[in-house]
Design a protein around this motif. Structure first.
Motif, PDB file in Angstrom:
ATOM      1  N   ALA A  78      13.280   3.194 -50.581  1.00 31.46           N
ATOM      2  CA  ALA A  78      14.717   3.036 -50.782  1.00 31.46           C
ATOM      3  C   ALA A  78      15.025   3.080 -52.265  1.00 31.46           C
ATOM      4  O   ALA A  78      14.163   2.821 -53.113  1.00 31.46           O
ATOM      5  N   GLY A  79      16.271   3.429 -52.579  1.00 29.06           N
ATOM      6  CA  GLY A  79      16.671   3.467 -53.976  1.00 29.06           C
ATOM      7  C   GLY A  79      17.903   4.312 -54.189  1.00 29.06           C
ATOM      8  O   GLY A  79      18.716   4.501 -53.283  1.00 29.06           O
ATOM      9  N   SER A  80      18.030   4.839 -55.390  1.00 28.10           N
ATOM     10  CA  SER A  80      19.165   5.686 -55.751  1.00 28.10           C
ATOM     11  C   SER A  80      18.669   6.841 -56.606  1.00 28.10           C
ATOM     12  O   SER A  80      18.068   6.621 -57.672  1.00 28.10           O
ATOM     13  N   ALA A  81      18.909   8.053 -56.145  1.00 20.92           N
ATOM     14  CA  ALA A  81      18.505   9.222 -56.922  1.00 20.92           C
ATOM     15  C   ALA A  81      19.312   9.326 -58.205  1.00 20.92           C
ATOM     16  O   ALA A  81      18.822   9.842 -59.214  1.00 20.92           O
ATOM     17  N   VAL A  82      20.548   8.817 -58.201  1.00 20.31           N
ATOM     18  CA  VAL A  82      21.409   8.920 -59.384  1.00 20.31           C
ATOM     19  C   VAL A  82      20.951   7.974 -60.484  1.00 20.31           C
ATOM     20  O   VAL A  82      20.838   8.357 -61.654  1.00 20.31           O
ATOM     21  N   THR A  83      20.655   6.726 -60.133  1.00 25.54           N
ATOM     22  CA  THR A  83      20.248   5.753 -61.154  1.00 25.54           C
ATOM     23  C   THR A  83      18.745   5.729 -61.375  1.00 25.54           C
ATOM     24  O   THR A  83      18.274   5.209 -62.387  1.00 25.54           O
ATOM     25  N   GLY A  84      17.986   6.254 -60.441  1.00 22.53           N
ATOM     26  CA  GLY A  84      16.528   6.232 -60.554  1.00 22.53           C
ATOM     27  C   GLY A  84      15.887   5.041 -59.884  1.00 22.53           C
ATOM     28  O   GLY A  84      14.653   4.935 -59.842  1.00 22.53           O
ATOM     29  N   ALA A  85      16.683   4.141 -59.337  1.00 19.67           N
ATOM     30  CA  ALA A  85      16.124   2.958 -58.673  1.00 19.67           C
ATOM     31  C   ALA A  85      15.235   3.386 -57.511  1.00 19.67           C
ATOM     32  O   ALA A  85      15.626   4.207 -56.680  1.00 19.67           O
ATOM     33  N   GLY A  86      14.030   2.845 -57.454  1.00 17.01           N
ATOM     34  CA  GLY A  86      13.130   3.082 -56.333  1.00 17.01           C
ATOM     35  C   GLY A  86      12.408   4.412 -56.338  1.00 17.01           C
ATOM     36  O   GLY A  86      11.534   4.635 -55.485  1.00 17.01           O
ATOM     37  N   THR A  87      12.743   5.305 -57.258  1.00 16.51           N
ATOM     38  CA  THR A  87      12.119   6.631 -57.208  1.00 16.51           C
ATOM     39  C   THR A  87      10.679   6.619 -57.709  1.00 16.51           C
ATOM     40  O   THR A  87       9.878   7.452 -57.276  1.00 16.51           O
ATOM     41  N   ASP A  88      10.342   5.702 -58.594  1.00 17.95           N
ATOM     42  CA  ASP A  88       8.938   5.614 -59.041  1.00 17.95           C
ATOM     43  C   ASP A  88       8.018   5.260 -57.872  1.00 17.95           C
ATOM     44  O   ASP A  88       6.921   5.814 -57.730  1.00 17.95           O
ATOM     45  N   ALA A  89       8.477   4.330 -57.028  1.00 18.13           N
ATOM     46  CA  ALA A  89       7.673   3.954 -55.861  1.00 18.13           C
ATOM     47  C   ALA A  89       7.552   5.130 -54.895  1.00 18.13           C
ATOM     48  O   ALA A  89       6.488   5.360 -54.304  1.00 18.13           O
ATOM     49  N   LEU A  90       8.631   5.892 -54.737  1.00 15.61           N
ATOM     50  CA  LEU A  90       8.569   7.071 -53.864  1.00 15.61           C
ATOM     51  C   LEU A  90       7.570   8.087 -54.404  1.00 15.61           C
ATOM     52  O   LEU A  90       6.773   8.651 -53.638  1.00 15.61           O
TER      53      LEU A  90
END
Length: 687
Positions: free
Chosen positions: A234-246
């Motif tokens: 989960a996260g936000s592609a716009v802010t970058g939240a959670g994308t490192d874990a993905l």
């Protein structure tokens, strides 16, 4: 030579779930781009077409390659961004055959949408390892728990939530990845994974402490690679939240492979385009070996080989452009594990394989065929030929356009998934080919199937037959879905092979318009009679076409025979039916059932679920749009519809009108008059 493992990764989603924004974030994290592009501003890397920038949607699949850091040097990733709009589902279909893994994007605001369900059902059927990313945690209305429930109920119960959320609905929204320290995470992992792993279950029963976090992560990777479970990030592609874990999950859980660049060459073509000079360019996934410029590659097509090196249907590789580090650059070779654009492969098509012949190669169709059709015409009549050439090029890039040309009516028809696709075709013809066109009203595609058996024959030189050819044909019904089969009931050596080929080609072309003007399918056509006039010439003279049969004679007489046989057999018209599913609030069921009846739908027994009802059934494809328009009013905006083509059923009580013009089946007398006028104007015997 390639040494790192490779992963072909697809990014899929319903339109506006944030798929292209996530692609931009992944490219930024990998160091491919210095600045994240915006879909709204038309500055994204993969949406490079002018139309994509104008509309803010993905129309064509795009490839970007980069290296993800990780164990043993990392993984080479070929990331393929695909359209989310259902009108362009054909682009997604072509990509599925080359994927090693996928990320399915779901919006935390809108939740599971109709296209999401179609995509996930297909990914699971094809057993493509899939991670799910719940996007838009920063948007107002985001709710991770609600979305996880919808994923579990509407997509698959076999999910592993990998993160929680904080400050949802704000720009400060964050994804909180679960770790071994989180209470209950290992227990949830052990419970889900042990259902499919008896050894893990036995070890866990004997001693829970023996099954540590590392062992559970290894089991999670194994079951994810087998497409048995689906981790949800989960996260936000716009802010970058959670994308490192993905990104870490992509590297850890999706199965990369180590192809052999020294093996015999093998690859598959999943996309076609034309270069600036009009040359054909094939997008090839190289699965084994190394392709080099000046190589001669055999090309194989589902159902048979097109050609071998040096023969028609294959060619000499003249140039290679390899996707690498965010761009595609000219190279002298492309090794296994890479995707490249290759020039010089002759008449290669989407779905062909190159190099070593695959075992039992069959072209797979994963989604429903288009059920709509429209006639397109050039505003300037003098550009009719240019229009056909342009549409033929577009059909190369999208075979499901299914271009059909009606010579009698001088019309060109194309198959469609929807109105947006029609608008894109119109804009593409204007921008890329300089052609202004108009479209007739979109209509629903029907088909015809033979009812019984019919036979007819025309003899060379008898009963007013102006063609130097004898052709007899029998038409019989065949099982549903079998298409058109042509077979010989005469000796193959009875006449030159080219004449048999001319008959078969003309049979297939003639069946594009049956007795009611629709394509005839699910039949067997047998050639029962054959005959020809051998090559003759006057004494001391050259070949005389008026005394000798040519292929044109067989192409001329075959439609006359075939349609006479069809009239005797009879045909029934079938209309396309969609299988629909409706999620309704409880109080909307009473108003929805009568509305469905008025639309000719056949609903099944409703199923109570989550305080409402789930309703499935069949509806004529021509009425789906009406249902979509009425749904918000009938359900106060709370109803959700999912539909897709399912089957054809006979049209009862009426014969649908031909969508192009009033259809007039070939009449023998009129046809022979046309032939006589042509012969008197040009001389000869129909050559």
């Amino acid at each position: 030579m390639q040494s790192l493992p490779s992963l072909n990764l697809g990014i899929l989603a319903h339109i506006d779930a944030g798929k292209t924004s996530l692609t931009e974030r992944l490219l930024y994290a990998a160091g491919v781009i210095d600045e994240i592009g915006s879909v709204d501003q038309g500055s994204t890397t993969t949406d490079s077409l002018a139309l994509e920038k104008q509309r803010g949607i993905t129309i064509k699949s795009a490839v970007v390659s980069f290296t993800l850091p990780g164990a043993l040097g990392g993984t080479d990733v070929n990331l393929i961004d695909t359209p989310g709009h259902p009108d362009f589902i054909a682009e997604v279909e072509r990509v599925l055959g080359v994927l090693d893994g996928a990320v399915l994007v779901v919006s935390a605001v809108e939740g599971v949408q109709p296209q999401t369900r179609i995509l996930m059902r297909t990914l699971r059927r094809l057993r493509i390892p899939t991670l799910i990313f719940v996007n838009k945690l920063d948007r107002r209305g985001a709710d991770l728990d609600r979305t996880l429930d919808a994923v579990a109920h509407r997509l698959t119960p076999d999910i592993v939530p990998m993160a929680g959320a904080r400050d949802q609905g704000t720009r400060q929204a964050a994804a909180l990845p679960y770790t071994a320290a989180d209470p209950g995470f290992d227990a949830r992992l052990a419970d889900l994974l042990s259902r499919r792993d008896d050894r893990l279950l036995a070890a866990y029963v004997r001693d829970e402490t023996a099954v540590d976090h590392a062992r559970l992560r290894a089991a999670l990777a194994e079951q994810t690679a087998a497409a048995e479970v689906h981790p949800v990030y989960a996260g936000s592609a716009v802010t970058g939240a959670g994308t490192d874990a993905l990104i870490a999950g992509i590297a850890e859980l999706l199965p990369a492979r180590r192809p052999d660049p020294a093996a015999p060459v093998a690859g598959s073509v999943f996309k076609m385009e034309r270069g600036a000079a009009g040359e054909r360019i094939a997008y090839v996934q190289v699965t084994a070996g190394t392709v080099r410029t000046r190589d001669r590659l055999p090309v194989h097509r589902a159902g048979g080989e097109v050609g071998e090196a040096g023969e028609a249907g294959a060619g000499k590789v003249t140039a290679i452009s390899v996707f690498d580090a965010g761009t595609d650059t000219r190279r002298d070779s492309v090794p296994a594990g890479r995707i490249a654009r290759i020039w010089g492969l002759g008449e290669v098509r989407i779905g062909d394989t190159v190099g070593a012949a695959p075992a039992g190669h069959e072209r797979q169709r994963h989604f429903s065929p288009p059920s709509l059709e429209t006639v397109v015409s050039a505003r300037c009549p003098a550009e009719r030929g240019a229009l056909h050439a342009a549409l033929a090029q577009l059909a190369e890039q999208d075979p499901l356009i299914d271009l059909r040309r009606d010579e009698q009516r001088r019309e060109i028809a194309v198959s469609l998934y929807g109105e947006v696709q029609k608008e894109v075709i119109q804009a593409t013809l204007a921008d890329e080919f300089g052609l202004a066109v108009d479209f007739r009203q979109t209509t629903t595609l029907h088909i015809e199937r033979p009812v019984g058996t019919g036979e007819a024959v025309e003899y060379n030189g008898k009963d007013g037959n102006p063609f130097l050819a004898t052709v007899g044909l029998r038409v019989e019904p065949a099982p549903v879905g079998s298409g058109v089969r042509f077979r010989l009931g005469v000796e193959l050596g009875a006449m030159p092979y080219a004449f048999f080929a001319a008959v078969e080609e003309t049979v297939r072309r003639t069946l594009e318009q049956g007795l009611y003007g629709w394509r005839v399918t699910d039949c067997v056509v047998t050639m029962t009679h054959s005959g020809y006039s051998p090559r003759q010439s006057h004494a001391h003279a050259t070949f005389d076409k008026s005394m000798s049969s040519t292929g044109a004679d067989f192409r001329g007489v075959t439609p006359l025979v075939l349609l006479a046989a069809l009239r005797q057999a009879g045909t029934t018209v079938h209309e396309p039916m969609h299988r629909f599913r409706l999620d309704l609030p409880a109080d909307a069921l009473g108003t929805m059932l009568p509305a469905l009846a008025r639309l000719g739908a056949a609903p099944r027994t409703p199923t109570a679920r989550d305080g409402g009802y789930e309703l499935e059934g069949d509806i004529p494809a021509a009425r789906v749009h009406d249902l979509e328009q009425q749904l918000p009013t009938l359900t106060r905006g709370e109803g959700v519809l999912e539909s897709a083509f399912h089957h054809y059923q006979p049209v009862t009580g009426r014969v649908p009108e031909r969508p192009r013009t009033d259809h007039n089946p070939l009449n023998r007398k009129e046809y022979l008059l046309q032939v006589q006028r042509r012969l008197s104007g040009f001389g000869g015997n129909g050559g």
